[in-house]
Design a protein around this motif. Structure first.
Motif, PDB file in Angstrom:
ATOM      1  N   HIS A  28       0.823  -1.216   0.000  1.00  0.00           N
ATOM      2  CA  HIS A  28       0.000   0.000   0.000  1.00  0.00           C
ATOM      3  C   HIS A  28       0.855   1.263   0.000  1.00  0.00           C
ATOM      4  N   ASN A  31      -0.070   3.907  -2.730  1.00  0.00           N
ATOM      5  CA  ASN A  31      -1.301   4.571  -2.317  1.00  0.00           C
ATOM      6  C   ASN A  31      -1.042   5.584  -1.201  1.00  0.00           C
ATOM      7  N   HIS A  89      -5.234  -5.530  -7.450  1.00  0.00           N
ATOM      8  CA  HIS A  89      -4.195  -4.613  -6.976  1.00  0.00           C
ATOM      9  C   HIS A  89      -3.378  -4.062  -8.149  1.00  0.00           C
ATOM     10  N   THR A  93      -3.164  -0.121  -9.222  1.00  0.00           N
ATOM     11  CA  THR A  93      -1.864   0.555  -9.229  1.00  0.00           C
ATOM     12  C   THR A  93      -1.606   1.243 -10.571  1.00  0.00           C
ATOM     13  N   VAL A 133      -6.897  -0.408  -5.084  1.00  0.00           N
ATOM     14  CA  VAL A 133      -5.723  -0.866  -4.338  1.00  0.00           C
ATOM     15  C   VAL A 133      -6.043  -0.973  -2.851  1.00  0.00           C
ATOM     16  N   HIS A 137      -6.008  -4.545  -0.927  1.00  0.00           N
ATOM     17  CA  HIS A 137      -4.940  -4.700   0.073  1.00  0.00           C
ATOM     18  C   HIS A 137      -5.510  -4.963   1.469  1.00  0.00           C
ATOM     19  N   SER A 209       5.554  -1.547  -5.165  1.00  0.00           N
ATOM     20  CA  SER A 209       4.475  -2.417  -5.643  1.00  0.00           C
ATOM     21  C   SER A 209       5.054  -3.661  -6.310  1.00  0.00           C
TER      22      SER A 209
END
Length: 438
Positions: A28, A31, A89, A93, A133, A137, A209
């Motif tokens: 994460h 983010n 995810h 991203t 995301v 997550h 990531s």
């Protein structure tokens, strides 16, 4: 020989568990880097750097929050339906990378419809990716956690990584904005510096990531218990329980307190330039004060990681709410006086309170998600309230903001004192109700 094999297996499992936790913490990071910029500097960037009207900047922020809130329940349902968390995810991203980079890389500041459409489209793309995301997550926590302790560890690691991201953002911002040959006041000439900040953070986020995808094994929901039932019915049953609404209020209050402080602290510091910060460097202040908040949050998260089992999540939330209210009261009492040095004490209390309430609310939410086996749905419902209400409050605040600072010299101080204080009180009342229902 058998004992040696058992010990070897245990060591391998322990090493694998540590790697899994570390990899999870990186999932994460992009983010969180974007969120630190979005909530701390985007309104400042639109209003001060791009010179957009205050109301226009508020509308753009509200658009992002509303689009995030609208797609969050849909994403939550889709995650529970398909179960491939890493694939969601990756998609999120990608959207975050494109949207976030372009928002800070293209200068269109003429307040025309084209400008609004351009930034609006990028913001919607960014927020959809961010929500994807976030939900995927968070849903990993109940999917891989063995018990409450493991779940709490993952939550604390996730929050500690978030705090580190905030620290990274403010350090990079301070380094990039700090110059000796330009005036202290930030303005349109600093556009290229915000673009540089965004591109540096994107590089870091994409790398983290990639490490997350490599280090965490394929994660999918276990749907054995849900296969016999209609997922929509399961979600409908979840909505009929009171705990989901209580947890939503709990998370909303903690998240909203943190978000509003991130958004309005730079504007509060800009406001204080006409009062007690007139001779200080605003370029340093808008980076260092939030940095103090995040540093105190980081150390608090480490302390909470080592807490005993007797210290419950609800008790931590209560203590965090009281400290948050103390910070708000400090601003309310001191707004008419010199806060040049006191602001760092306020920032420290804000960081401790934010960290305590966020970690404890996420731990409580993880327990609910694991109980109902609907991670995506639970997290989408919980975050929906926060995103919609925070966007509405920002829009209203920007609509009420004065055209000139002389008309209301303590406007943003009132926002940090009373609006943030109201959210802390909301959380305190909600957790008290949860305590009474034990």
């Amino acid at each position: 020989m058998q004992d040696t094999e058992v010990i070897t297996i245990q060591r391998i499992e322990a090493s694998s568990s540590c790697m899994q936790k570390l990899s999870f913490g990186l999932g994460h990071v992009y983010n969180d880097l974007c969120a630190a910029v979005w909530f701390s500097y985007t309104l400042f960037y639109f209003h001060i750097v791009l010179q957009l009207e205050s109301a226009t900047a508020g509308i753009l922020i509200m658009l992002g929050q509303v689009s995030d809130a609208v797609v969050t329940p849909i994403i939550g349902w889709a995650v529970d339906k398909t179960g491939n968390l890493k694939l969601w995810h990756v998609a999120g991203t990608t959207a975050v990378g494109v949207g976030f980079s372009l928002i800070f890389s293209v200068n269109s500041n003429d307040d025309s419809w084209w400008s609004l459409l351009w930034y609006g489209a990028l913001i919607i793309l960014f927020q959809i990716g961010w929500a994807t995301v976030q939900i995927s997550h968070l849903s990993i926590i109940p999917s891989i956690s063995r018990d409450h302790t493991h779940s709490a560890d993952l939550t604390t690691i996730r929050y500690a990584a978030s705090v580190c991201c905030g620290i990274t953002v403010y350090l990079i911002t301070w380094i990039v904005l700090k110059t000796n040959h330009e005036p202290d006041k930030v303005g349109p000439n600093d556009f290229y510096k915000f673009r540089e900040i965004a591109l540096i953070l994107t590089s870091i986020g994409v790398l983290c990531s990639a490490l997350f995808y490599c280090g965490l094994h394929t994660v999918n929901h276990n749907y054995e218990d849900l296969s016999k039932n209609n997922p929509l019915n399961e979600r409908s049953n979840l909505l009929k329980t009171s705990i989901i609404y209580q947890v939503s209020l709990l998370y909303m209050a903690s998240r909203l307190f943190t978000t509003l402080n991130l958004i309005y602290t730079p504007l509060f510091l800009e406001e204080r330039q006409t009062a007690d910060v007139a001779n200080s460097d605003i370029r340093q202040a808008i980076a260092i004060v939030p940095l103090v908040t995040f540093l105190s949050s980081f150390f608090t998260s480490i302390i909470l990681k080592c807490r005993s089992q007797q210290v419950t999540d609800k008790l931590i939330y209560i203590i965090g709410s009281i400290l948050s209210l103390t910070a708000c009261a400090w601003i309310a009492i001191g707004m008419h006086y010199d806060l040049t040095y006191q602001i760092y004490g306020i920032a420290t209390l804000t960081g401790i309170g934010s960290s305590s309430t966020m970690i404890s609310s996420l731990c409580i939410t993880a327990d609910v998600a694991k109980t109902h086996k609907l991670g995506g749905s639970v997290y989408s419902i919980v975050t929906f309230t926060d995103k919609l209400i925070s966007g509405g409050i920002v829009l209203i605040t920007q609509h009420l903001s004065p055209k000139s600072i002389d008309l209301s010299p303590n406007f943003y101080a009132h926002v940090l004192a009373y609006v943030c204080g109201g959210t802390a009180i909301t959380g305190l009342i909600t957790v008290a109700i949860l305590y009474c229902q034990r």
